[in-house]
Write an enzyme that holds these catalytic residues in place. Structure first.
Site, PDB file in Angstrom:
ATOM      1  N   TRP A   2       0.810  -1.226   0.000  1.00  0.00           N
ATOM      2  CA  TRP A   2       0.000   0.000   0.000  1.00  0.00           C
ATOM      3  C   TRP A   2       0.838   1.268   0.000  1.00  0.00           C
ATOM      4  CZ3 TRP A   2      -4.450  -1.638   3.929  1.00  0.00           C
ATOM      5  CH2 TRP A   2      -5.237  -2.598   3.286  1.00  0.00           C
ATOM      6  N   LYS A   3       2.162   1.113   0.053  1.00  0.00           N
ATOM      7  CA  LYS A   3       3.083   2.271   0.025  1.00  0.00           C
ATOM      8  C   LYS A   3       2.578   3.369   0.967  1.00  0.00           C
ATOM      9  CE  LYS A   3       4.308   0.946  -4.625  1.00  0.00           C
ATOM     10  NZ  LYS A   3       4.919   1.315  -5.878  1.00  0.00           N
ATOM     11  N   HIS A  11      12.959  -2.529  -1.760  1.00  0.00           N
ATOM     12  CA  HIS A  11      12.073  -2.064  -2.832  1.00  0.00           C
ATOM     13  C   HIS A  11      12.799  -0.983  -3.628  1.00  0.00           C
ATOM     14  CE1 HIS A  11       8.733  -0.114  -4.843  1.00  0.00           C
ATOM     15  NE2 HIS A  11       8.064  -1.238  -4.660  1.00  0.00           N
ATOM     16  N   GLU A  36      11.001  -7.101  -9.870  1.00  0.00           N
ATOM     17  CA  GLU A  36      10.242  -5.899 -10.216  1.00  0.00           C
ATOM     18  C   GLU A  36      11.090  -4.978 -11.082  1.00  0.00           C
ATOM     19  OE1 GLU A  36       6.977  -4.877  -7.230  1.00  0.00           O
ATOM     20  OE2 GLU A  36       8.831  -4.217  -6.315  1.00  0.00           O
ATOM     21  N   SER A  83       3.155  -2.737 -12.121  1.00  0.00           N
ATOM     22  CA  SER A  83       1.926  -2.474 -12.885  1.00  0.00           C
ATOM     23  C   SER A  83       1.026  -3.700 -13.079  1.00  0.00           C
ATOM     24  CB  SER A  83       2.263  -1.825 -14.239  1.00  0.00           C
ATOM     25  OG  SER A  83       2.854  -0.563 -14.017  1.00  0.00           O
ATOM     26  N   GLY A 107      -0.242   0.073  -6.703  1.00  0.00           N
ATOM     27  CA  GLY A 107      -1.435   0.885  -6.954  1.00  0.00           C
ATOM     28  C   GLY A 107      -2.748   0.121  -6.980  1.00  0.00           C
TER      29      GLY A 107
HETATM   30  P1  PGA Z   1       2.715  -0.947  -8.915  1.00  0.00           P
HETATM   31  O1  PGA Z   1       3.809  -1.112  -7.761  1.00  0.00           O
HETATM   32  O2  PGA Z   1       1.853  -2.172  -8.890  1.00  0.00           O
HETATM   33  O3  PGA Z   1       1.948   0.292  -8.531  1.00  0.00           O
HETATM   34  O4  PGA Z   1       3.444  -0.807 -10.188  1.00  0.00           O
HETATM   35  C1  PGA Z   1       4.440  -2.334  -7.550  1.00  0.00           C
HETATM   36  C2  PGA Z   1       5.456  -2.183  -6.480  1.00  0.00           C
HETATM   37  O5  PGA Z   1       6.028  -1.123  -6.311  1.00  0.00           O
HETATM   38  O6  PGA Z   1       5.741  -3.124  -5.748  1.00  0.00           O
END
Ligand code: PGA
Length: 253
Positions: free
Chosen positions: A7-8, A95, A168, A211, A233
């Protein structure tokens, strides 16, 4: 199959609590599916409370980062020990946003992996190349470099504890761009053989992140070598995360 919701810093404390409350009510009777929600530090306690009310063992909580130090004069840091006490089972480590905006090096990431494992949680180690590295055919080299540096320095192979790797690509995070699922399979194969060469646990789950949303998640989860996904997101909205969980549940059958 593992779904990690990062959820950042997207949600407020109240929004995190409300979203967790809705999730906890989902009835997922599938022991092969595990969903890990990673809210901000301040929302962990409330989210943990909601998660504890969910039925079955499919929903867990994780943190987005942890300190490499156990305790002491480290202003602003949060210890792995405290995260464990709050109920975290997993911690995202290294990350690309931490590496990019907060200057985390492979060495720092390695110490964090060790601290998390020592506290009895599972580190989710993130690796991935930038767009310049991909264009310059250096994606594999970058990922192998990050992995080997971390494994060696963290001495995780001695700890024999479980770890999850998340591939990622930096250029795919939050941009709406992704690699093709076939390319994720290929990169995951590279990661798996690097792990094997270093004598590390061969069954290490490897997630794809960048994404991922309700439209493309099925293709990634059906791809060979992809053991789950890490979602930013799209995991912060009830409808899209719910849809993703239902898709994952159907695929994991
Ligand atoms: P995102 O982020 O799905 O919004 O691209 C993925 C992540 O940072 O782990």
């Amino acid at each position: 199959m593992l779904i990690v919701a990062n959820w950042k810093m997207y949600l407020t404390l109240r929004q995190s609590e409300a979203l967790a409350e809705r999730f906890a009510r989902l009835e997922i009777r599938d022991s092969r599916l595990e969903v890990v929600v990673c809210p901000s530090f301040v929302a962990l306690e409330e989210v943990a409370e909601e998660v504890s009310e969910s039925k079955g063992r499919w929903l867990k909580i994780g943190a987005q980062d942890a300190s490499w130090a156990e305790k002491g004069a480290y202003t602003g840091e949060v210890s792995a020990e405290d995260l464990k006490k709050l109920g975290c089972r997993y911690v995202i480590v290294g990350h690309s946003e931490r590496r990019q905006y907060f200057g985390e090096s492979d060495a720092m990431v390695a110490h964090k992996v060790a601290a998390v494992a020592k506290a009895g949680m599972t580190p989710i180690l993130c690796v991935g190349e930038t767009w310049a590295e991909r264009r310059g055919s250096r994606a594999e080299r970058k990922v192998i470099g990050q992995l080997t540096a971390t494994i060696k320095k963290s001495k995780i192979s001695n700890l024999k504890s479980k770890i999850v790797v998340a591939y990622e690509p930096v250029w795919a995070i939050g941009t709406g761009k992704t690699v093709e699922p076939e390319e994720a399979t290929r990169m995951h194969g590279v990661i798996r053989s690097t792990i094997a060469k270093m004598g590390w646990l061969p069954k290490t789950p490897i997630l794809y992140g960048g994404s991922v949303n309700q439209k493309n998640v099925s293709a990634f989860l059906s791809a060979p070598e992809v053991d789950g996904v890490l979602i930013g997101g799209a995991s912060t909205q009830w409808l899209s995360l719910k849809k993703i969980i239902v898709i994952a549940k159907n695929i994991s059958r």
